[in-house]
Design an enzyme around this catalytic site. Sequence first.
Site, mmCIF file in Angstrom:
data_model
loop_
_atom_site.group_PDB
_atom_site.id
_atom_site.type_symbol
_atom_site.label_atom_id
_atom_site.label_comp_id
_atom_site.label_asym_id
_atom_site.label_seq_id
_atom_site.Cartn_x
_atom_site.Cartn_y
_atom_site.Cartn_z
ATOM 1 N N LEU A 19 -26.041 36.713 -1.742
ATOM 2 C CA LEU A 19 -24.640 37.148 -1.688
ATOM 3 C C LEU A 19 -24.123 37.583 -3.057
ATOM 4 O O LEU A 19 -24.502 37.015 -4.077
ATOM 5 C CB LEU A 19 -23.761 35.989 -1.208
ATOM 6 C CG LEU A 19 -24.010 35.468 0.200
ATOM 7 C CD1 LEU A 19 -23.227 34.182 0.420
ATOM 8 C CD2 LEU A 19 -23.621 36.524 1.219
ATOM 9 N N ASP A 62 -30.152 32.645 -0.767
ATOM 10 C CA ASP A 62 -29.477 31.993 -1.889
ATOM 11 C C ASP A 62 -29.932 30.547 -2.126
ATOM 12 O O ASP A 62 -29.303 29.832 -2.905
ATOM 13 C CB ASP A 62 -27.961 32.007 -1.647
ATOM 14 C CG ASP A 62 -27.346 33.376 -1.909
ATOM 15 O OD1 ASP A 62 -27.523 33.892 -3.025
ATOM 16 O OD2 ASP A 62 -26.708 33.928 -0.992
ATOM 17 N N GLU A 67 -27.578 23.701 -6.435
ATOM 18 C CA GLU A 67 -26.389 22.920 -6.806
ATOM 19 C C GLU A 67 -25.291 22.978 -5.738
ATOM 20 O O GLU A 67 -24.500 22.043 -5.602
ATOM 21 C CB GLU A 67 -25.815 23.478 -8.111
ATOM 22 C CG GLU A 67 -24.456 22.904 -8.445
ATOM 23 C CD GLU A 67 -23.792 23.602 -9.608
ATOM 24 O OE1 GLU A 67 -23.641 22.940 -10.632
ATOM 25 O OE2 GLU A 67 -23.442 24.790 -9.498
ATOM 26 N N ASP A 68 -25.242 24.092 -4.991
ATOM 27 C CA ASP A 68 -24.125 24.261 -4.057
ATOM 28 C C ASP A 68 -24.226 23.381 -2.819
ATOM 29 O O ASP A 68 -23.257 23.260 -2.077
ATOM 30 C CB ASP A 68 -24.019 25.748 -3.645
ATOM 31 C CG ASP A 68 -23.600 26.605 -4.822
ATOM 32 O OD1 ASP A 68 -22.748 26.152 -5.599
ATOM 33 O OD2 ASP A 68 -24.163 27.710 -4.984
ATOM 34 N N ARG A 87 -25.230 30.314 4.159
ATOM 35 C CA ARG A 87 -25.866 29.306 3.305
ATOM 36 C C ARG A 87 -25.922 27.923 3.971
ATOM 37 O O ARG A 87 -26.462 26.984 3.395
ATOM 38 C CB ARG A 87 -25.137 29.234 1.961
ATOM 39 C CG ARG A 87 -25.182 30.552 1.187
ATOM 40 C CD ARG A 87 -24.905 30.367 -0.281
ATOM 41 N NE ARG A 87 -25.846 29.427 -0.882
ATOM 42 C CZ ARG A 87 -25.748 28.956 -2.113
ATOM 43 N NH1 ARG A 87 -24.754 29.342 -2.887
ATOM 44 N NH2 ARG A 87 -26.630 28.090 -2.593
ATOM 45 N N ARG A 133 -14.835 29.554 -1.676
ATOM 46 C CA ARG A 133 -15.864 28.809 -0.938
ATOM 47 C C ARG A 133 -15.425 27.388 -0.543
ATOM 48 O O ARG A 133 -16.013 26.790 0.351
ATOM 49 C CB ARG A 133 -17.131 28.714 -1.774
ATOM 50 C CG ARG A 133 -17.788 30.052 -2.088
ATOM 51 C CD ARG A 133 -18.501 30.625 -0.878
ATOM 52 N NE ARG A 133 -19.022 31.956 -1.121
ATOM 53 C CZ ARG A 133 -20.213 32.205 -1.658
ATOM 54 N NH1 ARG A 133 -21.004 31.209 -2.011
ATOM 55 N NH2 ARG A 133 -20.606 33.440 -1.819
ATOM 56 N N HIS A 163 -16.977 30.338 -8.302
ATOM 57 C CA HIS A 163 -16.840 28.873 -8.259
ATOM 58 C C HIS A 163 -16.101 28.364 -9.495
ATOM 59 O O HIS A 163 -16.089 29.041 -10.530
ATOM 60 C CB HIS A 163 -18.237 28.226 -8.281
ATOM 61 C CG HIS A 163 -19.032 28.396 -7.038
ATOM 62 N ND1 HIS A 163 -20.335 28.859 -7.050
ATOM 63 C CD2 HIS A 163 -18.741 28.141 -5.738
ATOM 64 C CE1 HIS A 163 -20.803 28.884 -5.820
ATOM 65 N NE2 HIS A 163 -19.852 28.459 -4.994
ATOM 66 N N CYS A 248 -26.279 26.192 -11.618
ATOM 67 C CA CYS A 248 -26.489 26.188 -10.165
ATOM 68 C C CYS A 248 -27.961 26.097 -9.759
ATOM 69 O O CYS A 248 -28.266 25.906 -8.592
ATOM 70 C CB CYS A 248 -25.847 27.404 -9.538
ATOM 71 S SG CYS A 248 -26.459 28.924 -10.193
HETATM 72 N N1 LIG Z 1 -23.072 27.198 -8.223
HETATM 73 C C1 LIG Z 1 -23.285 28.499 -8.379
HETATM 74 O O1 LIG Z 1 -22.888 29.087 -9.372
HETATM 75 N N2 LIG Z 1 -23.888 29.134 -7.392
HETATM 76 C C2 LIG Z 1 -24.179 30.525 -7.395
HETATM 77 C C3 LIG Z 1 -24.339 31.016 -6.007
HETATM 78 C C4 LIG Z 1 -24.632 32.475 -5.948
HETATM 79 C C5 LIG Z 1 -24.883 32.997 -4.560
HETATM 80 N N3 LIG Z 1 -25.261 34.366 -4.626
HETATM 81 C C6 LIG Z 1 -23.656 32.871 -3.686
HETATM 82 O O2 LIG Z 1 -22.848 33.797 -3.656
HETATM 83 O O3 LIG Z 1 -23.497 31.859 -3.011
#
Ligand SMILES: NC(=O)NCCC[C@H](N)C(=O)O
Length: 258
Positions: A19, A62, A67-68, A87, A133, A163, A248
Amino acid sequence: MPSKKALVRRPSPLLADGLVTHIQREKVDTGLAGEQWEAYVEALRAHGWEVIEVEPADDCPDSVFVEDTVVMYRNVALITRPGAESRRAETAGVEEAVARLGCSVNWIWEPGTLDGGDVLKVGDTVYVGRGGRTNAAGVQQLRAAFEPLGARVVAVPVSKVLHLKSAVTALPDGTVIGHIPKIDRPSLFPGFLSVPEESGAHVVLLGGGKLLMAASAPKTAELLTDLGHDVVTVDISEFEKLEGCVTCLSVRLRELYA
Ligand SMILES: NC(=O)NCCC[C@H](N)C(=O)O
């Protein structure tokens, strides 16, 4: 003894389809991304981290941004419900990994959404970004999970970046650092230091006073070195094209006593 374990997740072959929300899409070199990921993992190992690979999620572009999917507070792993539907399938493998490590597991439930990238811990203060998010229900559930454990949860508006941690992170002494144009309300952070580059806002605390930073923020690296910090850099250009940053790509588990 506090632990020094780090979860990471190997990039999916579909990484280039990850994404992109706040930046222009650029072509991702997946071969180079693989090399950069190996070097990132090696930097963690070189600084004493035991690296634990979560089962790859090859169908999820992704998934490398591990981390997410989970937020740690003490021994509790809060499994997130990512704000982007594409995700959501990433969390199952992460839940398995933290359970295996002996963490107590808790969850963000529908209608809550929360990405780990929106959570910044500074001592017992837990800042949570309310942005694209993470929704209000997600913030409430995070409060309910961590306040009984002694956390002070502070919600912060995030509108200019993906974020909260795309905008700010913290130095070992608790100073919050960020690039002012990307922060909604810098005044919410006591002890704030402005840095000259957007990606200079991202540091991973490696321990022993060392900071892991992206090679794309040389002026900030110079500023922090001049303030007596010990900076280690890695090139993560291919992940930056997908709005990723050094934070992340791993989840550090510092308070496991198992
Ligand atoms: N904690 C973060 O900085 N995550 C990056 C996530 C990037 C991923 N392309 C997203 O849009 O979810």
